[in-house]
Design a protein around this motif. Structure first.
Motif, PDB file in Angstrom:
ATOM      1  N   TYR A  22      -9.746   9.641 -14.688  1.00 10.18           N
ATOM      2  CA  TYR A  22      -9.234   8.150 -14.800  1.00 10.18           C
ATOM      3  C   TYR A  22      -8.163   7.756 -13.979  1.00 10.18           C
ATOM      4  N   TRP A  23      -7.280   8.608 -13.756  1.00 13.81           N
ATOM      5  CA  TRP A  23      -6.302   8.432 -12.998  1.00 13.81           C
ATOM      6  C   TRP A  23      -6.821   8.288 -11.486  1.00 13.81           C
ATOM      7  N   LEU A  24      -7.576   9.365 -11.178  1.00 17.96           N
ATOM      8  CA  LEU A  24      -8.237   9.172  -9.809  1.00 17.96           C
ATOM      9  C   LEU A  24      -9.014   7.858  -9.408  1.00 17.96           C
ATOM     10  N   ASN A  25      -9.669   7.631 -10.573  1.00 18.80           N
ATOM     11  CA  ASN A  25     -10.575   6.234 -10.654  1.00 18.80           C
ATOM     12  C   ASN A  25      -9.602   5.083 -10.146  1.00 18.80           C
ATOM     13  N   TRP A  26      -8.510   5.157 -10.941  1.00 16.26           N
ATOM     14  CA  TRP A  26      -7.676   4.144 -10.628  1.00 16.26           C
ATOM     15  C   TRP A  26      -6.892   4.172  -9.220  1.00 16.26           C
ATOM     16  N   PRO A  44       0.854  -1.227   0.001  1.00 18.11           N
ATOM     17  CA  PRO A  44      -0.113   0.017   0.003  1.00 18.11           C
ATOM     18  C   PRO A  44       0.948   1.187  -0.102  1.00 18.11           C
ATOM     19  N   GLU A  45       1.825   1.274   0.693  1.00 18.21           N
ATOM     20  CA  GLU A  45       2.811   2.256   0.598  1.00 18.21           C
ATOM     21  C   GLU A  45       3.447   2.817  -0.613  1.00 18.21           C
ATOM     22  N   GLY A  46       3.977   1.820  -1.337  1.00 16.62           N
ATOM     23  CA  GLY A  46       4.262   1.970  -2.744  1.00 16.62           C
ATOM     24  C   GLY A  46       3.427   2.444  -3.648  1.00 16.62           C
ATOM     25  N   THR A  47       2.162   1.729  -3.553  1.00 17.54           N
ATOM     26  CA  THR A  47       1.037   2.157  -4.363  1.00 17.54           C
ATOM     27  C   THR A  47       0.712   3.518  -4.242  1.00 17.54           C
ATOM     28  N   ARG A  48       1.006   4.058  -3.038  1.00 12.64           N
ATOM     29  CA  ARG A  48       0.317   5.285  -2.556  1.00 12.64           C
ATOM     30  C   ARG A  48       1.237   6.260  -3.209  1.00 12.64           C
ATOM     31  N   ILE A  72       2.936  10.504  -9.267  1.00 11.78           N
ATOM     32  CA  ILE A  72       3.234  10.671 -10.729  1.00 11.78           C
ATOM     33  C   ILE A  72       1.968  11.596 -11.085  1.00 11.78           C
ATOM     34  N   TRP A  73       1.028  11.880 -10.198  1.00 11.36           N
ATOM     35  CA  TRP A  73      -0.068  12.996 -10.311  1.00 11.36           C
ATOM     36  C   TRP A  73       0.116  14.112 -10.879  1.00 11.36           C
ATOM     37  N   PRO A  74       1.127  14.904 -10.447  1.00  8.79           N
ATOM     38  CA  PRO A  74       1.407  16.111 -10.861  1.00  8.79           C
ATOM     39  C   PRO A  74       1.551  16.040 -12.551  1.00  8.79           C
ATOM     40  N   VAL A  75       2.372  15.004 -12.953  1.00 12.38           N
ATOM     41  CA  VAL A  75       2.332  15.004 -14.469  1.00 12.38           C
ATOM     42  C   VAL A  75       1.151  14.772 -15.204  1.00 12.38           C
ATOM     43  N   ILE A  76       0.436  13.901 -14.591  1.00 11.87           N
ATOM     44  CA  ILE A  76      -1.015  13.408 -15.236  1.00 11.87           C
ATOM     45  C   ILE A  76      -1.920  14.829 -15.288  1.00 11.87           C
ATOM     46  N   ARG A  88      -8.732   9.760  -3.013  1.00 17.47           N
ATOM     47  CA  ARG A  88      -8.449  11.235  -4.072  1.00 17.47           C
ATOM     48  C   ARG A  88      -8.033  12.140  -3.479  1.00 17.47           C
ATOM     49  N   GLU A  89      -8.563  12.620  -2.283  1.00 18.70           N
ATOM     50  CA  GLU A  89      -7.808  13.563  -1.381  1.00 18.70           C
ATOM     51  C   GLU A  89      -6.490  13.599  -1.187  1.00 18.70           C
TER      52      GLU A  89
END
Ligand SMILES: [Fe+2]
Length: 259
Positions: free
Chosen positions: A107-111, A51-55, A61-65, A119-120
């Motif tokens: 879609y990234w947030l859904n993933w 979970p930590e790695g996934t988080r 990566i989010w800022p690039v998305i 999401r937050e």
């Protein structure tokens, strides 16, 4: 202009492009391999990323998305209709493809949500140290460098490598099964859209850059484009390293506490 490039061969074959572009792709191949062969993908494919790695991945990566359509918009601002066939091609392509990006942040947030990351947290959580490398570079090249440099760094390099790693994850049944059944389809949507099965975007970006630069650009300009592609790949692999490094540090701390 006798150095003008007009593609006659198939879009998705490297041999259709000028020699300088073929050499550029070859020169950047080791750096590209560091991204598409990154150990984070193996863990994700085998559903072994904790979970930590996934988080860290989702948040890092989010800022690039989130910024990706903005990078394209910055490159669009550099075009001028009628200045050259390459400018016209870039303008048409960017206008159309900014629209395509519209839902990708959702879609990234859904993933992320399917993978257990709120999401937050993705929007406002602390980013792993150093994971901004890629976003900072994409911002810099799109804002301050040439149209060709901006497109080669983002739409060719970042999107091209992303298509490959997305396919690796999307192909993994173990990964799909690690997501909750009721959210699985929507969680996989981002990967499905970015998996490179028949994605022509990076090739189209390469074609535009070749149209802008022609068949025989000066060696220093080619060197600069090579540098830009490499910086994108290196930025991606550094960002991925940082996502995993933060995870390792967290894991060790947990280990120490447990011991
Ligand atoms: Fe996208």
């Amino acid at each position: 202009m006798n150095n003008r490039f007009e593609r006659t061969g198939p879009l998705t074959e490297l041999a259709s492009y000028p020699h300088w572009a073929q050499d550029m792709v070859a020169a950047c191949e080791p750096a590209r391999q560091q991204v598409v062969g990154h150990r984070l993908w193996g863990r994700m494919r085998e559903a072994r990323l904790d979970p930590e790695g996934t988080r860290n991945f989702m948040v890092g990566i989010w800022p690039v998305i989130e910024r990706f359509p903005a990078y394209m918009a910055r490159n669009l601002l550099k075009t001028e209709y009628g200045r050259s066939p390459g400018d016209d091609m870039a303008r048409r392509w960017l206008v159309r493809n900014i629209r395509v990006e519209q839902n990708h942040a959702d879609y990234w947030l859904n993933w992320a949500q399917g993978a257990g990351v709120a999401r937050e947290d993705v929007l406002h959580g602390a980013r792993p140290d150093g994971s901004q490398t890629l976003a900072d570079w994409c911002e810099e090249v799109s804002r301050h460098d040439s149209l060709a440099a901006g497109i080669i760094a983002t739409n060719y390099a970042v999107e091209g490598a992303t298509g490959e790693w997305s396919q690796r994850i999307y192909d993994s049944a173990a990964y799909a099964q690690s997501l909750p059944a009721d959210k699985r389809i929507q969680s996989l949507r981002w990967l499905q859209l970015h998996a490179a099965y028949d994605d022509t975007h990076p090739w189209e970006a390469l074609e535009i850059v070749c149209a802008l630069k022609g068949t025989a650009p000066p060696a220093d300009e080619v060197d600069h484009l090579i540098e830009c592609v490499k910086r994108s790949y290196i930025g991606m692999s550094v960002t991925l390293d940082r996502c995993l490094a933060a995870y390792h540090v967290a894991g060790e701390e947990v280990g120490e506490v447990a011991a």
